[in-house]
Motif scaffolding. Structure first.
Motif, PDB file in Angstrom:
ATOM      1  N   LEU A  10      -8.601  -5.483  -6.430  1.00 20.71           N
ATOM      2  CA  LEU A  10      -7.660  -5.425  -5.316  1.00 20.71           C
ATOM      3  C   LEU A  10      -7.719  -4.063  -4.639  1.00 20.71           C
ATOM      4  N   ASP A  11      -7.488  -4.051  -3.340  1.00 20.95           N
ATOM      5  CA  ASP A  11      -7.431  -2.793  -2.592  1.00 20.95           C
ATOM      6  C   ASP A  11      -5.985  -2.394  -2.308  1.00 20.95           C
ATOM      7  N   HIS A  12      -5.058  -3.022  -3.025  1.00 18.20           N
ATOM      8  CA  HIS A  12      -3.636  -2.774  -2.855  1.00 18.20           C
ATOM      9  C   HIS A  12      -2.941  -3.074  -4.176  1.00 18.20           C
ATOM     10  N   SER A  13      -1.656  -2.891  -4.204  1.00 17.50           N
ATOM     11  CA  SER A  13      -0.878  -3.163  -5.416  1.00 17.50           C
ATOM     12  C   SER A  13       0.023  -4.367  -5.195  1.00 17.50           C
ATOM     13  N   ILE A  14       0.474  -4.958  -6.291  1.00 17.30           N
ATOM     14  CA  ILE A  14       1.428  -6.060  -6.213  1.00 17.30           C
ATOM     15  C   ILE A  14       2.620  -5.725  -7.095  1.00 17.30           C
ATOM     16  N   ALA A  15       3.769  -6.257  -6.709  1.00 19.32           N
ATOM     17  CA  ALA A  15       4.992  -6.009  -7.467  1.00 19.32           C
ATOM     18  C   ALA A  15       5.922  -7.203  -7.308  1.00 19.32           C
ATOM     19  N   THR A  16       6.781  -7.376  -8.284  1.00 17.83           N
ATOM     20  CA  THR A  16       7.808  -8.392  -8.143  1.00 17.83           C
ATOM     21  C   THR A  16       8.957  -7.819  -7.331  1.00 17.83           C
ATOM     22  N   ILE A  17       9.571  -8.650  -6.550  1.00 16.16           N
ATOM     23  CA  ILE A  17      10.765  -8.265  -5.797  1.00 16.16           C
ATOM     24  C   ILE A  17      11.996  -8.739  -6.554  1.00 16.16           C
TER      25      ILE A  17
ATOM     26  N   LEU B  72       5.131  -2.542   2.588  1.00 13.24           N
ATOM     27  CA  LEU B  72       4.929  -3.919   2.149  1.00 13.24           C
ATOM     28  C   LEU B  72       4.035  -4.617   3.166  1.00 13.24           C
ATOM     29  N   VAL B  73       2.980  -5.260   2.696  1.00 15.10           N
ATOM     30  CA  VAL B  73       2.028  -5.909   3.592  1.00 15.10           C
ATOM     31  C   VAL B  73       1.996  -7.422   3.420  1.00 15.10           C
TER      32      VAL B  73
ATOM     33  N   LEU C   8       0.867  -1.174   0.000  1.00 12.32           N
ATOM     34  CA  LEU C   8       0.000   0.000   0.000  1.00 12.32           C
ATOM     35  C   LEU C   8       0.899   1.218   0.000  1.00 12.32           C
ATOM     36  N   GLU C   9       0.396   2.324  -0.541  1.00 10.96           N
ATOM     37  CA  GLU C   9       1.145   3.576  -0.537  1.00 10.96           C
ATOM     38  C   GLU C   9       0.332   4.648   0.175  1.00 10.96           C
ATOM     39  N   ASP C  10       1.054   5.516   0.901  1.00 10.71           N
ATOM     40  CA  ASP C  10       0.360   6.642   1.510  1.00 10.71           C
ATOM     41  C   ASP C  10       0.244   7.774   0.488  1.00 10.71           C
ATOM     42  N   PHE C  11      -0.344   8.889   0.876  1.00 12.93           N
ATOM     43  CA  PHE C  11      -0.582   9.991  -0.057  1.00 12.93           C
ATOM     44  C   PHE C  11       0.707  10.585  -0.614  1.00 12.93           C
TER      45      PHE C  11
END
Length: 194
Positions: free
Chosen positions: A40-47, A20-21, A11-14
């Motif tokens: 989704l209520d969040h984002s996903i990314a590869t590490i 990372l959750v 999730l990101e703030d303003f």
């Protein structure tokens, strides 16, 4: 489904600061709960460099029809995600910086071993210190101090994406780690290394 590599939910703030959750390992569905919820209520990314298998929702519906056992297994996967989230909330809310990292390292050891990717008390954890700080709700200065404390106490080290646990019982105790929330068939022995 994540086939190879590591992925994260965040999730990101303003201001664009990321938290990372969740961290996903090979063999795990990434956001299976999006199937019934549709978004989704969040984002996903590869590490890391990753390989994924995409299962369209329509195909999943067709596959599950008449296969209650498979549906229960996928439901279990989403319930396991919820158990992980509760443990991560506990880690952030109740543990100090050193305890948060200790708990994270114990969890990752157990999950990697369950996925057949563990190597005893040393394992590959391809995150940067900054990413570990994001998981643990710490600043980069604080993460350095906490990692140094773990190293000087002879509990664990984290260098070049390698975690080495020198004293698993003490690390587990320091992080108040109890693997029950992972619902593993074989519960890791946290007294190993005494």
């Amino acid at each position: 489904m994540l086939v190879k590599g590591f992925m994260a939910r965040y999730l990101e703030d303003f201001s664009g600061m990321r938290q990372l959750v969740a961290v996903h390992l090979p063999g795990e569905f990434v956001d299976l709960h999006a199937y019934p919820m549709r978004e989704l209520d969040h984002s996903i990314a590869t590490i890391t460099k990753s390989e994924i298998a995409i299962v369209p929702h329509d195909n999943l519906t067709r596959i599950l029809e008449g296969h209650e056992a498979l549906a229960r297994k996928l439901w279990f996967s989403t319930l396991l995600d919820a158990a992980l989230h509760r443990a991560w909330l506990f880690r952030i809310g109740r543990l100090d910086a050193v305890g948060r990292i200790a708990h994270l390292f114990c969890e990752m050891k157990a999950r990697l071993e369950a996925a057949g990717l563990g190597n005893g008390l040393t394992f590959h954890f391809p995150l940067t210190q900054a990413e570990v700080a994001e998981i643990c709700g710490l600043t980069s200065v604080h993460i350095n101090r906490a990692l140094r404390h773990l190293r000087e106490a002879g509990l664990s080290t984290f260098q070049d994406s390698i975690v080495t646990i020198q004293n698993l019982p003490a690390l587990s105790k320091r992080g108040q780690f109890n693997p029950r929330y992972l619902y593993l068939k074989e519960v890791p022995n946290v007294t190993q290394g005494m």
